[in-house]
Each structure stands twice: as C-alpha cells, then as structure tokens.
Design an enzyme around this catalytic site. Structure first.
Site, PDB file in Angstrom:
ATOM      1  N   LYS A  48      -9.048   2.610 -53.178  1.00 41.10           N
ATOM      2  CA  LYS A  48      -9.449   3.444 -52.038  1.00 41.10           C
ATOM      3  C   LYS A  48      -9.036   4.909 -52.202  1.00 41.10           C
ATOM      4  O   LYS A  48      -8.651   5.579 -51.250  1.00 41.10           O
ATOM      5  CB  LYS A  48      -8.903   2.866 -50.720  1.00 41.10           C
ATOM      6  CG  LYS A  48      -9.254   1.413 -50.487  1.00 41.10           C
ATOM      7  CD  LYS A  48     -10.729   1.091 -50.757  1.00 41.10           C
ATOM      8  CE  LYS A  48     -11.678   1.801 -49.806  1.00 41.10           C
ATOM      9  NZ  LYS A  48     -13.107   1.580 -50.190  1.00 41.10           N
ATOM     10  N   THR A 107     -10.497   1.118 -63.911  1.00 39.81           N
ATOM     11  CA  THR A 107      -9.387   0.217 -63.627  1.00 39.81           C
ATOM     12  C   THR A 107      -8.587   0.721 -62.437  1.00 39.81           C
ATOM     13  O   THR A 107      -8.582   1.915 -62.137  1.00 39.81           O
ATOM     14  CB  THR A 107      -8.457   0.095 -64.860  1.00 39.81           C
ATOM     15  OG1 THR A 107      -7.472  -0.912 -64.599  1.00 39.81           O
ATOM     16  CG2 THR A 107      -7.724   1.404 -65.146  1.00 39.81           C
ATOM     17  N   HIS A 108      -7.920  -0.220 -61.765  1.00 37.48           N
ATOM     18  CA  HIS A 108      -6.907   0.118 -60.755  1.00 37.48           C
ATOM     19  C   HIS A 108      -5.502  -0.177 -61.282  1.00 37.48           C
ATOM     20  O   HIS A 108      -4.522  -0.051 -60.543  1.00 37.48           O
ATOM     21  CB  HIS A 108      -7.106  -0.705 -59.477  1.00 37.48           C
ATOM     22  CG  HIS A 108      -8.311  -0.344 -58.663  1.00 37.48           C
ATOM     23  ND1 HIS A 108      -8.753   0.949 -58.508  1.00 37.48           N
ATOM     24  CD2 HIS A 108      -9.148  -1.127 -57.923  1.00 37.48           C
ATOM     25  CE1 HIS A 108      -9.824   0.939 -57.719  1.00 37.48           C
ATOM     26  NE2 HIS A 108     -10.082  -0.293 -57.359  1.00 37.48           N
ATOM     27  N   SER A 138      -7.616   3.607 -45.386  1.00 39.51           N
ATOM     28  CA  SER A 138      -8.839   3.163 -46.029  1.00 39.51           C
ATOM     29  C   SER A 138      -8.680   1.760 -46.613  1.00 39.51           C
ATOM     30  O   SER A 138      -9.582   0.913 -46.513  1.00 39.51           O
ATOM     31  CB  SER A 138      -9.235   4.153 -47.127  1.00 39.51           C
ATOM     32  OG  SER A 138     -10.489   3.826 -47.672  1.00 39.51           O
ATOM     33  N   PHE A 254     -18.386  -0.173 -46.234  1.00 44.07           N
ATOM     34  CA  PHE A 254     -17.716   0.133 -47.500  1.00 44.07           C
ATOM     35  C   PHE A 254     -17.433   1.633 -47.576  1.00 44.07           C
ATOM     36  O   PHE A 254     -16.340   2.050 -47.925  1.00 44.07           O
ATOM     37  CB  PHE A 254     -18.597  -0.314 -48.675  1.00 44.07           C
ATOM     38  CG  PHE A 254     -18.077   0.136 -50.013  1.00 44.07           C
ATOM     39  CD1 PHE A 254     -16.900  -0.386 -50.529  1.00 44.07           C
ATOM     40  CD2 PHE A 254     -18.759   1.088 -50.758  1.00 44.07           C
ATOM     41  CE1 PHE A 254     -16.406   0.025 -51.764  1.00 44.07           C
ATOM     42  CE2 PHE A 254     -18.282   1.505 -51.995  1.00 44.07           C
ATOM     43  CZ  PHE A 254     -17.107   0.978 -52.497  1.00 44.07           C
TER      44      PHE A 254
END
Length: 294
Positions: A48, A107-108, A138, A254
């Site tokens: 987010k 990627t996170h 968020s 979203f």
C-alpha cells in the site's frame, strides 16, 4: 510450516520472524532459489505504498508512452510478483522465469529476505516509500477487502497489529529503514509516494533516467496524464476490477483515495501521539524524512 484456517480468510505464516502469506511460506524454497538476471528491474515496496502506481509509470516508460501497449493485460499480470503463490495458478517465480528479458518484476519482501541472486547479479532496484500513517490506513482498508489476507478486525485492533509489525510483510519501520540503508550500496532509485504526488513530472523524469530511457516532453506529458489517480481508478487494466474472487470492492475499492493525510480521518489524538513516539523510537538515527500531509 505455514498456518492455515478452515475459515474464508487465511492466517499468516512466518519466515525468519517476518509474517508472510501462508502460501508464500509454503513456496519459500522456490522463491529463495529464484535466479535474477543483471538486466532485471525490481520494483520494491511495502504494501500500500504506491505499487500499482509505480508499475504503470514504469510500464509506460518501458513502452515509450504507448497507452495501447499498456492495455495488453491487467497490471498485476504485467510484472510478476515474486512471492505470489496461489495453487493451482502459476507462481510469481514461474511467471518471472517465463518472461522475456529485460524483465520488470516486483516484490514486497524486506531487503533481508530477498533472493540472494538479486544482490549477486547487481540488479536495479526501484523502491517507493509512503509515510507510515497513510500506509497504515490504506493497508487496513485493503485487508478488509482482500480475501488472501487475515481479517483486520476493528480499526483500533488493526492499529495495534500494524505498529507491532504483525501484518503481512512485517514491520513498516524495519522494511523502509532496511531498504533506505542500502540505497547507496546498490543500483537503487529511492522515491517517496508524497513526492510523486506533489511533482509527478519531476519524479517520473527520475525514473526515466534510472531506466536509461530518453523520451521527449510530449511522451512525458502523456505518462503524467495517464498515471493520475483519477485516470488509473477509471482504467480497468489498473483498478483491479477483476477477478472478484480475491478483492471484494463492494467492501472497499482497490483504488480508494490516493491522497496524503487521510490518516487524520482515522487516528484518534491519543493514537497519533502514541504513533509519533513509536516512530521516533523505531526510526531513531536514520536520515529518512517523510511528509505526512500537503
């Protein structure tokens, strides 16, 4: 072993103390064995923090502002998400392996969990950071509508979950700090969500330069126009309007607001004071500086 539940929403698993989606944990061996290539560009974000936004910017730059080419597939299918795993669908690693070079991946993952081949191959990293308060808000709304993540509970409950780092992909503080401290040691462009919001043209130019793309002013203007929040919210290729099995947009869209300062509509005075104190402790000694409102 990943934790699972018989309910509709899964619990999280864990790798090296970092909470991650259970399916990601189950696929960890494949993720860690991923072979990066020197011409890979990896988009890195905490959840987010503007992931979809920077993806669309990068895609438009890659295709020299050709809007039609950026309509070829939904945004989530254009740049493989490394830790995505939802059998029987192909995993993010499998999608990345099948992708022609040069690849744009995303990627996170916090820096310490990244597959080693990214460092060994001297890849390019594009990191976008968003201020923690807006990120928290968020993420809360995203978890409310995302069926692949645990139910966030009430706002007050989620506030505690977030500040303790018990959300998927772990602590915001550790994630941002970890990537920030690497920025001078690798090929990294470190951007702030708030800067892109304030001066999109300037920040998009930085991305173009980083990607070694020399595009003229008219193309730059097109990219600025096509990546406004309003344009992307109305674009079915970026607004995640399908599939409805994962994201329930009847609960929360979203693309919700895309603004700075929405935290003021959620934080109590006491929560804000507490958060500021925790922030001071967790980010002590770092030179990173965030803007939390316009």
């Amino acid at each position: 072993m990943a934790l699972t539940t018989a309910g509709t929403q899964p619990l999280l698993g864990e790798v090296a103390g970092i909470p991650l989606p259970a399916t990601t944990v189950d696929n960890w061996h494949q993720i860690q064995g991923f072979k990066a290539q020197p011409d890979d560009l990896l988009i890195c974000t905490y959840p987010k923090s503007g992931t979809t936004w920077i993806q669309e910017i990068v895609d438009l730059i890659e295709h020299s502002g050709d809007v039609d080419k950026c309509q070829r597939a939904a945004i989530q299918h254009r740049h493989p998400f490394l830790e995505w795993a939802r059998p029987p669908q192909p995993s993010g690693v499998e999608k990345a392996r099948a992708m022609p070079r040069p690849r744009v991946l995303r990627t996170h993952l916090p820096a310490q969990l990244l597959p080693p081949s990214f460092w060994e191959s001297n890849c390019k990293f594009l990191y976008v950071a968003r201020n923690a308060k807006d990120c928290l808000v968020s993420y809360y709304h995203f978890q409310r509508m995302n069926r692949t993540l645990p139910d966030p509970g009430t706002w007050d409950q989620y506030f505690e979950t977030f500040i303790s780092g018990k959300v998927a992909w772990g602590s915001w503080f550790e994630h941002v700090r970890g990537w920030w401290e690497l920025r001078d040691n690798v090929q990294m462009l470190f951007l702030f969500y708030e800067d892109i919001k304030r001066d999109p043209k300037q920040e998009i130019q930085k991305v173009m330069k980083f990607m070694e793309k020399n595009l003229d002013g008219a193309v730059l203007d097109t990219i600025v126009q096509e990546t406004t929040f309003e344009k992307m919210k109305a674009n079915p290729m970026t607004n995640r309007s399908a599939p409805k099995t994962i994201l329930d947009q009847s609960i929360s869209p979203f693309m919700r607001k895309g603004i700075m300062g929405d935290w003021k509509n959620h934080f109590t005075v006491a929560q804000n004071e507490r958060f500021d104190e925790i922030y001071r402790q967790k980010m002590k000694g770092t030179s990173i500086n965030f803007c939390t409102e316009l």
